[in-house]
Structures are given as C-alpha cells and as structure tokens.
Enzyme design. Structure first.
Site, PDB file in Angstrom:
ATOM      1  N   LYS A  65      12.047   5.881  -3.896  1.00 38.95           N
ATOM      2  CA  LYS A  65      11.689   5.501  -2.519  1.00 38.95           C
ATOM      3  C   LYS A  65      12.449   6.369  -1.523  1.00 38.95           C
ATOM      4  CE  LYS A  65      10.284   0.968  -4.032  1.00 38.95           C
ATOM      5  NZ  LYS A  65      10.563  -0.414  -4.328  1.00 38.95           N
ATOM      6  N   GLN A 109      14.925  -4.805  -3.158  1.00 42.05           N
ATOM      7  CA  GLN A 109      14.405  -4.434  -4.475  1.00 42.05           C
ATOM      8  C   GLN A 109      14.475  -5.634  -5.432  1.00 42.05           C
ATOM      9  OE1 GLN A 109      13.023  -1.349  -5.268  1.00 42.05           O
ATOM     10  NE2 GLN A 109      12.434  -2.387  -7.150  1.00 42.05           N
ATOM     11  N   ASP A 132       7.060  -4.520   2.160  1.00 40.95           N
ATOM     12  CA  ASP A 132       6.585  -4.821   0.801  1.00 40.95           C
ATOM     13  C   ASP A 132       5.397  -5.785   0.845  1.00 40.95           C
ATOM     14  OD1 ASP A 132       7.692  -3.440  -1.301  1.00 40.95           O
ATOM     15  OD2 ASP A 132       9.443  -4.757  -1.510  1.00 40.95           O
TER      16      ASP A 132
END
Ligand code: NAP
Length: 302
Positions: A65, A109, A132
């Site tokens: 990322k 995460q 997300d």
C-alpha cells in the site's frame, strides 16, 4: 459450444483479463490527477495505515500500500502499534486520525489481535475517511445506491467488468462466497440498476453447487478453496472471475509458496469468454481501488 469439426475445441474466443495492465492504467490516471493537483498548489493526497503487531502477511500488504501511494504521488503514513496495544489506545489513535485535517483517508490493517474487537474498531473510523469501505455507514449507503466507499475487492471487480466492456445487464451472476469484504458487497453491486445482473449468492450450505454454478453467465469465485471450480461447473462462454488467493507450498519459487485461485484455470479457461488469472487478475485491482477510494476521500465525494 463445441467446434463442429474439431470436437476438442470451443467456438468461444477466450480472453484472459489482465488485472495488472488495467490497474496500471488506473494508477496512471490517478498519478496524472495528483500532478495536476500539485500544479494547482493543492496538497498531496494523504493515506494513513495503522498496523498492529508484525504479522508477516499484514506487513506485506501494508508495504504494498505504501509503495502504491509513492507510485501515484500520494503521501503515506504508517502508524505502528505493538501487538499488545489496548483497544482503548487503538481507538484513541483512530480518533486522532479522524480529527487530522492532513489525513484524507486511513485504514486499519486487518486482522487484529484477538483481544481487540474488530467491529468496535471499524465503527470508530470516520465514515468520510473509511477508504476500506468497511464502516456500516458506507455499507448501508452502498446498499441503497448512494455514493460511498466500496470495499476494494468488489470495487476492483466492477471496474474490471466495466473496462473490459463485459455485458452484465440481464445476465445470471453467481457469486460463491458471502463474506462481508467480498461476496456480499459484490452481490449488492452486481444487482444495482447500473449493472442489472440477476444475482445468486452461494455459500457452504448451498445445495447442488455444481448446478447453480453451471447456470452462471458470470461466475465469481470467492471462497478461498484452491482450484475448487472445475470445468464441469462452468457454462460454456461464461465470464469467470477468480477472487481466491491461497498460498500453497511450492518447490519452484524462492518464497516456498505460490498463489492459487479458486478456479482450476487450465481446464476452465478454454470454456470461458473471459477469465481472470491468479495472480494478475483481481489482486492488482484490489490494490489500485484503495488509491481510487483515497481520491474520492480527497474530493469529499462520500
Ligand atoms: P471468507 O471470509 O473465508 O469467506 C469464504 C466464503 O466462501 C464463505 O461465505 C463460505 O461460506 C464460502 N465457502 C467456503 N467453502 C465453500 C464451499 N466449499 N462451497 C461453497 N461456499 C464455500 O473469505 P473471503 O475473505 O471472502 O476471501 C475469499 C478468497 O478470496 C480467499 O482466498 C481470499 O484470500 C481471497 N481474497 C482475495 C482478494 C484479492 O484481492 N484477490 C481480496 C480478498 C480476498 P459460509 O459463509 O457458509 O461459511
């Protein structure tokens, strides 16, 4: 349909969908937009990531990322927290990022250590920074067709279908898998008015899965079981999207493993009109979709 004079061959012209090159095109588009923002003296888009602990898989995903951000000209910040961080401390850090006007969007995460409640964490993220797309507000907005952050894998798959001009209207779409990050949101998107597929969601309790799958014009495999979908489960001419990525041991790679999809590619591909490979299909599209969501956050479009 079989070729009349060559029974071993199919009449369909099969195309392998190239997720790598499609993701590269999208990345280039984003990079150009960022350059033009900088020329207009606007600040760089800024994506932050919180990583709890040092799980190998999570470290790799976060490193990708950060690399992706660099490639398109985003600023990125990695917040590392110890494996034994308390849920309260993690929520405080999320509160700080929510308030930080310099951060456009951020992710936590997953998975998180067992002592932290994942749902508490997801709901603590400001929905306007939830790139997300896991916050219930974004999921709800997606369900009713409002602008929202769509989670990266479904977003990437829809983008692949669009960029390959694959007809979806009136098509039978079967999705195998109903997880909150892939199967379920994808089923909602595929049934939306802009896409107009007729959707079936299959799961581990589905009866006669072979029959269900073999009726699909568009078959999306997202179950996490390597090479589960065989040729006799696929209709001739179907579009097959393979989401699965399972690490299997391999003596042929330096890492000692290779990625396998949920589809037995060699025997399924000749029957398809389009198929995604693993690797190089859905994976790169998932990565680039996080960047696309960050651009949406920059423009405050959700
Ligand atoms: P998940 O949370 O484990 O969900 C798997 C789903 O598949 C569940 O709904 C399960 O049914 C269903 N299922 C499992 N075995 C089945 C069977 N034999 N027959 C029918 N349905 C079955 O998985 P996920 O997070 O959605 O991920 C799925 C796969 O996609 C994994 O390989 C993952 O690594 C991969 N993935 C790839 C990307 C990418 O970017 N390429 C992104 C995300 C995930 P129940 O609900 O009944 O248990």
């Amino acid at each position: 349909m079989r070729h009349p004079t060559c029974p071993g061959a199919y009449l369909y012209c099969m195309e392998i969908i190239n997720g790598n090159s499609t993701a590269k095109i999208i990345k280039d588009e984003i990079a150009q937009e960022v350059q033009s923002m900088i020329r207009s003296r606007l600040r760089q888009p800024h994506l932050a990531a919180i990583l709890v602990g040092s799980d190998g898989g999570s470290e790799t995903y976060v490193a990708y990322k950060i690399k992706d951000c660099k490639e398109v000209g985003f600023r990125s910040t990695l917040v590392r927290l110890d494996e034994d961080v308390t849920e309260t401390s993690l929520l405080e850090k999320i509160g700080e990022l929510n308030q930080d006007p310099d951060v456009d969007g951020f992710i936590v995460q997953l998975p998180l250590p067992d002592h932290i409640n994942e749902q508490n964490v997801i709901t603590a993220i400001d929905p306007c920074k939830d790139v997300d797309g896991f916050h219930p507000v974004n999921v709800g907005k997606t369900v009713i067709g409002l602008p929202s952050f769509i989670s990266a894998t479904p977003y990437g798959i829809i983008e692949l279908l669009k960029r390959y001009n694959i007809e979806t209207s009136g098509k039978n779409c079967v999705i195998v898998g109903r997880s909150n990050i892939v199967g379920r949101p994808l089923s909602i998107l595929m049934s939306q008015k802009s896409i107009n597929a007729t959707v079936t969601v299959a799961h581990s309790r589905t009866k006669d899965l072979k029959k269900v799958c073999s009726e699909a014009d568009i078959l999306i495999a997202a179950l996490g079981s390597p090479e589960f979908i065989k040729a006799d489960m696929v209709k001739e001419g179907a579009v097959v999207i393979d989401v699965g990525t399972t690490r299997v041991p391999s003596t042929e790679t330096k890492s000692g493993f290779r990625l396998k999809g949920d589809v037995k590619f060699d025997e399924v591909a000749p029957k398809c009109s389009y198929i995604t490979p693993v690797p190089g299909g859905v994976g790169p599209m998932t990565r680039v979709s996080l960047l696309s969501n960050t651009m949406i956050a920059v423009k405050k479009k959700c």
